[in-house]
Design a protein around this motif. Structure first.
Motif, short mmCIF file in Angstrom:
data_model
loop_
_atom_site.label_atom_id
_atom_site.label_comp_id
_atom_site.label_asym_id
_atom_site.label_seq_id
_atom_site.Cartn_x
_atom_site.Cartn_y
_atom_site.Cartn_z
N THR A 214 0.45 -1.15 -0.30
CA THR A 214 0.09 -0.10 0.17
C THR A 214 0.80 1.03 -0.13
O THR A 214 1.83 0.89 0.86
CB THR A 214 -1.12 -0.38 1.25
OG1 THR A 214 -1.57 1.35 1.16
CG2 THR A 214 0.00 -0.12 2.51
N TYR A 215 0.38 1.88 -0.39
CA TYR A 215 1.64 2.83 -1.30
C TYR A 215 0.47 4.33 -0.86
O TYR A 215 -1.13 4.97 -1.53
CB TYR A 215 2.20 3.56 -2.59
CG TYR A 215 1.49 3.10 -3.85
CD1 TYR A 215 0.88 4.22 -3.93
CD2 TYR A 215 1.24 1.64 -4.16
CE1 TYR A 215 0.08 4.06 -5.75
CE2 TYR A 215 0.70 1.40 -5.13
CZ TYR A 215 -0.39 2.88 -5.64
OH TYR A 215 -1.74 2.70 -6.65
N ASN A 217 -1.12 7.93 -2.11
CA ASN A 217 -1.18 8.63 -3.28
C ASN A 217 -1.23 9.26 -3.66
O ASN A 217 -1.97 10.65 -4.03
CB ASN A 217 -3.11 7.98 -2.89
CG ASN A 217 -3.90 8.38 -4.39
OD1 ASN A 217 -2.83 7.97 -5.48
ND2 ASN A 217 -4.72 9.05 -4.48
N GLN A 222 3.77 6.50 -5.73
CA GLN A 222 3.42 5.79 -7.00
C GLN A 222 4.58 5.49 -7.90
O GLN A 222 5.11 4.58 -8.27
CB GLN A 222 2.72 6.79 -7.66
CG GLN A 222 2.81 6.39 -9.55
CD GLN A 222 1.36 5.32 -9.23
OE1 GLN A 222 0.59 5.04 -8.79
NE2 GLN A 222 1.66 3.59 -9.21
N PRO A 241 -3.79 2.01 -3.43
CA PRO A 241 -2.49 3.45 -3.07
C PRO A 241 -3.85 3.61 -2.05
O PRO A 241 -5.37 3.10 -1.63
CB PRO A 241 -2.40 4.96 -4.16
CG PRO A 241 -4.41 4.51 -5.15
CD PRO A 241 -3.93 2.66 -5.08
N THR A 268 4.60 4.66 2.43
CA THR A 268 3.72 6.14 2.83
C THR A 268 4.19 7.29 4.14
O THR A 268 6.02 6.87 4.03
CB THR A 268 2.07 5.56 3.59
OG1 THR A 268 1.32 6.34 4.31
CG2 THR A 268 2.64 4.81 4.63
#
Length: 443
Positions: A214-215, A217, A222, A241, A268
């Motif tokens: 998970t990253y 946004n 990205q 994201p 993140t």
């Protein structure tokens, strides 16, 4: 991490594998941080451009280089920093590094003149960065601009204010991969690409062939994720994201758990990661955590349950902590502020030193003249110097910009054709609720 990790790519080499008692001193250089991030953009992901370049193509600076001794006014350059907003922890450390650098420069002087730095706040946002840069370039007339922390903020400044002018822009903390596409935008911190490659090799070497990601946004999240996916040879069980500053990420955490992957990668920021960890812990989920550098910091440790991230591994930019010039810088920093510096403060320090040497080596104090010297005063062709005093003396003795090779406290500063430097990385592991260094990587 074993040597096999580094053998999988020729982009970087293992510097050393620390163990036992050696970890304590090394880890302290990064584990006593409250910022821990990597120059992420802290914005909503838009480019912040206002449709104009914010300049008429002139830098507005005076053209007297002071070499005839007729002008004793200080040389003024500018800096856009995150004094407030989501990346303000970076800004605090940056300003401390900057203050130490200004002390070192002004103890010696530049052709009999001091160096002054006008600092403006980006508020950790693209639009705030643009406004700050417009003020510095168009009103204050600075020919050299240090900035910014966030990758998106740095790029917004460049595209809206600096591009098509002679002003030099040198970012202190931005690691976003897309900055490489703008060779006129220099940066002191390394690109995040090497970080993504190192994470890919690290997870594979730990025996995992499937990962959930998970990253955040925005461009930072990205771009690092895309680089990781490109390098990863295993399966991607989850890759989605998340937005910033949400009160809950339970949906993201539930989906990562349902993916079946035992390795979870978080790209993140500290606040978002802290929320996620607490929700993982309360839900009873278990996984091996990995992270990009922006999830690491004392703020995380202070706000998650002990044991909740035990064994997590994070790849972070690092200074060459065993070099004498870094140790001198770290000792001065600790004496002044009562804590060890982060690599981000070291990058900010080197931005100021690089600017000062560029000014001394230039024929005049203009952006056009500084464009001719900024890359060369730290280039590999010259005589190595590990302090401003030593580098300045080479220039004072009649040397030109190609005769000096300033070796920064953050490492060698050899800008490539894209404006990126060679960088150092460190692998940290959470042990007994503290970050401990386990590897160094150059790349």
């Amino acid at each position: 991490m074993s040597r096999d990790i580094m053998d999988q790519t020729d982009r970087r080499t293992l510097l050393k594998l620390t163990g036992g008692a050696g970890l304590v001193g090394l880890a302290g250089c990064l584990s006593t941080t409250d910022d821990g991030g990597d120059g992420s953009d802290g914005s909503d992901g838009d480019d912040g451009a206002d449709g104009s370049d914010g300049s008429d193509g002139e830098n507005g600076s005076d053209t007297d280089d002071g070499s005839d001794g007729g002008d004793t006014d200080a040389y003024e350059i500018g800096m856009v920093d995150s004094l407030t907003g989501s990346l303000s922890a970076f800004g605090e450390r940056n300003q401390r590094g900057v203050d130490l650098a200004l002390q070192r420069v002004n103890e010696v002087g530049i052709d009999g003149r001091e160096l002054d730095l006008i600092v403006e706040d980006s508020e950790s946002e693209n639009q705030g960065g643009i406004a700050a840069a417009q003020k510095l370039v168009n009103q204050d007339g600075v020919p050299f601009l240090i900035g910014a922390v966030g990758s998106g903020v740095s790029l917004a400044i460049y595209e809206s204010v600096v591009e098509d002018t002679d002003v030099v822009q040198l970012s202190q903390n931005s690691t976003g991969l897309n900055l490489t596409d703008f060779p006129g935008l220099l940066r002191m911190s390394p690109s995040g690409r090497s970080q993504s490659l190192a994470l890919s090799n690290l997870i594979a070497d730990d025996g995992y062939d499937e990962v959930a990601i998970t990253y955040v946004n925005n461009d930072y999240g990205q771009s690092l994720t895309d680089a990781f996916v490109e390098a990863w040879d295993g399966d991607i069980a989850y890759n989605n994201p998340h937005d910033q500053e949400q009160q809950s990420y339970s949906g993201v955490i539930s989906e990562m758990n349902s993916s079946g992957a035992d390795a979870w990668l978080f790209i993140t920021y500290q606040a978002e990661f802290t929320t996620m960890v607490n929700e993982v812990f309360s839900s009873g989920y278990e996984a091996q955590f990995y992270g990009a550098d922006s999830v690491q910091g004392d703020g995380v440790l202070e706000n998650v349950p002990e044991g909740s991230i035990e064994g997590m591994k994070v790849v972070v930019p690092s200074a060459p902590v065993e070099e004498e010039n870094y140790q001198t810088f770290a000792a001065d920093f600790e004496s002044e502020y009562g804590q060890q510096p982060t690599s981000w403060a070291a990058y900010a320090y080197d931005c100021v030193i690089n600017a000062a040497l560029s000014i001394q080596a230039a024929d005049e104090f203009t952006g056009a003249a500084l464009q001719e010297t900024v890359r060369r005063v730290s280039g590999p062709e010259g005589e190595e110097a590990t302090s401003f005093e030593a580098a300045s003396q080479i220039l004072a003795d009649g040397g030109g910009p190609d005769d000096v090779d300033y070796q920064g406290v953050s490492g060698p500063i050899d800008f490539d054709e894209n404006g990126d430097p060679v960088g150092f990385l460190q692998v940290l592991e959470v042990q007994d609720h503290a970050y401990e260094g386990i590897n160094f990587i150059e790349g």
